[in-house]
Design an enzyme around this catalytic site. Structure first.
Site, PDB file in Angstrom:
ATOM      1  N   ASN A  10      12.364 -15.717 -29.076  1.00 46.79           N
ATOM      2  CA  ASN A  10      12.752 -14.533 -28.313  1.00 46.79           C
ATOM      3  C   ASN A  10      11.570 -14.174 -27.407  1.00 46.79           C
ATOM      4  OD1 ASN A  10      13.520 -12.047 -27.333  1.00 46.79           O
ATOM      5  ND2 ASN A  10      13.279 -10.966 -29.280  1.00 46.79           N
ATOM      6  N   LYS A  12      11.405 -12.011 -25.108  1.00 50.30           N
ATOM      7  CA  LYS A  12      11.383 -10.594 -24.700  1.00 50.30           C
ATOM      8  C   LYS A  12      11.121 -10.493 -23.187  1.00 50.30           C
ATOM      9  CE  LYS A  12       9.773  -9.569 -29.291  1.00 50.30           C
ATOM     10  NZ  LYS A  12       9.302  -8.569 -30.212  1.00 50.30           N
ATOM     11  N   HIS A 102      18.957  -6.575 -31.512  1.00 46.77           N
ATOM     12  CA  HIS A 102      17.527  -6.640 -31.816  1.00 46.77           C
ATOM     13  C   HIS A 102      17.022  -5.216 -32.048  1.00 46.77           C
ATOM     14  CE1 HIS A 102      13.219  -7.238 -31.364  1.00 46.77           C
ATOM     15  NE2 HIS A 102      13.446  -8.500 -31.683  1.00 46.77           N
ATOM     16  N   GLU A 104      14.519  -3.738 -31.054  1.00 46.44           N
ATOM     17  CA  GLU A 104      14.029  -3.070 -29.839  1.00 46.44           C
ATOM     18  C   GLU A 104      15.189  -2.532 -29.005  1.00 46.44           C
ATOM     19  OE1 GLU A 104      11.501  -6.275 -28.540  1.00 46.44           O
ATOM     20  OE2 GLU A 104      10.257  -5.937 -30.303  1.00 46.44           O
ATOM     21  N   GLU A 174      15.013  -9.188 -39.595  1.00 48.16           N
ATOM     22  CA  GLU A 174      13.703  -8.886 -39.023  1.00 48.16           C
ATOM     23  C   GLU A 174      13.237  -7.502 -39.455  1.00 48.16           C
ATOM     24  OE1 GLU A 174      13.059 -11.370 -35.220  1.00 48.16           O
ATOM     25  OE2 GLU A 174      14.054  -9.534 -34.641  1.00 48.16           O
ATOM     26  N   GLY A 180       5.855  -8.130 -34.301  1.00 52.56           N
ATOM     27  CA  GLY A 180       4.753  -7.984 -33.350  1.00 52.56           C
ATOM     28  C   GLY A 180       3.538  -7.285 -33.929  1.00 52.56           C
ATOM     29  N   SER A 220       6.474 -11.722 -36.973  1.00 56.10           N
ATOM     30  CA  SER A 220       5.129 -12.319 -37.019  1.00 56.10           C
ATOM     31  C   SER A 220       5.106 -13.725 -37.622  1.00 56.10           C
ATOM     32  CB  SER A 220       4.157 -11.383 -37.749  1.00 56.10           C
ATOM     33  OG  SER A 220       4.063 -10.150 -37.048  1.00 56.10           O
TER      34      SER A 220
HETATM   35  C1  PEP Z   1      11.051 -10.561 -32.569  1.00 58.26           C
HETATM   36  O1  PEP Z   1      10.896  -9.600 -31.858  1.00 58.26           O
HETATM   37  O2  PEP Z   1      12.178 -11.069 -32.644  1.00 58.26           O
HETATM   38  C2  PEP Z   1       9.907 -11.058 -33.335  1.00 58.26           C
HETATM   39  C3  PEP Z   1      10.142 -11.625 -34.467  1.00 58.26           C
HETATM   40  O3  PEP Z   1       8.648 -10.856 -32.801  1.00 58.26           O
HETATM   41  P1  PEP Z   1       7.252 -11.385 -33.405  1.00 58.26           P
HETATM   42  O4  PEP Z   1       7.449 -12.818 -33.836  1.00 58.26           O
HETATM   43  O5  PEP Z   1       6.278 -11.266 -32.270  1.00 58.26           O
HETATM   44  O6  PEP Z   1       6.916 -10.508 -34.563  1.00 58.26           O
END
Ligand code: PEP
Length: 257
Positions: A10, A12, A102, A104, A174, A180, A220
């Site tokens: 992803n 973003k 997601h 976000e 997630e 992040g 992460s």
């Molecule tokens: C995401 O936003 O889908 C995600 C998992 O981000 P990150 O790997 O940077 O934590």
């Protein structure tokens, strides 16, 4: 039951279309140099909308073993919806996957469980794969309510989706506190919720259906932690944010085995 692992990036709101070409070329080279077998792992990149045409051209012309998806989609077909992108626009560009719900989008755009369900159904109707995201905030985890919270999100996301359609979906668990932040869930934390999601799917449909739906972990994920997470019985891949922006790092994640 063997489920083909999926590693989805992803991106973003990162990478312009030239950077996107560079990143996909780098990833393809990394996979080729390391004799990547696309029968063993499904690789998906989800760039911003403005990059999709460039990514499509590259992947199709070089016949790369990489699928590409979008990060969101509209529930409307066309018309006066400024800034929105329809499923038809995406399918025309050869898009096969769409991330829906997601955290976000839920947090910054007020997307509700009902809207996430509507988007998932819209994506299925257009014969693409929704990657349906779920996950709890830190306060929910601290209160020990992560399983009930995520199960409620899954039940809402699968309303009016029959078992045949459910088989075409992918779920990404997630935990918001791990996105992040560098704070990765332990493999046991990931398994607890991914296992509960599969249990929920077996109740919504049946065990055979639940056993075929892939449940990814996201938050992460890096090349250094992916193998331990992937060793969990109910984790079938990863949705990767930051680490998907570097070709060699994402390549290593894809080649976790
Ligand atoms: C995401 O936003 O889908 C995600 C998992 O981000 P990150 O790997 O940077 O934590």
């Amino acid at each position: 039951m063997t489920r083909k692992p999926m590693m989805a990036g992803n991106w973003k709101m990162n990478m312009d279309h030239l950077e996107a070409i560079h990143l996909v070329q780098g990833l393809a080279l990394d996979l080729e140099d390391n004799n990547f077998d696309s029968e063993k792992v499904e690789v998906v990149v989800c760039p911003p909308f403005t990059d999709i045409r460039s990514v499509q051209t590259l992947i199709e012309s070089d016949n790369l073993p990489i699928a590409y998806g979008a990060q969101d989609v509209s529930v409307h077909d066309n018309g006066a919806f400024t800034g929105e992108i329809s499923t038809a626009m995406l399918t025309k560009l050869g898009v096969t996957h769409v991330i829906v719900g997601h955290s976000e989008r839920r947090e910054y755009h007020g997307e509700s469980d009902a809207l996430v369900n509507e988007k998932a159904r819209k994506v299925l109707a257009a014969e693409m794969t929704p990657i349906i995201c779920c996950g709890e905030a830190l306060e929910v985890r601290q209160a020990g309510k992560q399983v009930s919270h995520v199960v409620a999100q899954i039940k809402a996301a699968y309303e009016q989706i029959n078992s045949e359609e459910a088989l075409k979906t992918v779920i990404a668990y997630e935990p918001i506190w791990a996105i992040g932040t560098g704070e990765v869930a332990t493999p046991e934390d990931a398994q607890e919720v991914c296992g509960a999601i599969r249990q929920c799917l077996s109740e919504l449909y049946d065990q055979e259906t639940a056993d075929q739906i892939r449940v990814l972990y996201g938050g992460s994920v890096k090349s250094s932690n992916v193998a331990d997470i992937m060793a969990q019985p109910d984790v079938d891949g990863a949705l990767v944010g930051g680490a998907a922006l570097k070709a060699d790092e994402f390549g290593k994640i894809v080649r976790f085995a």
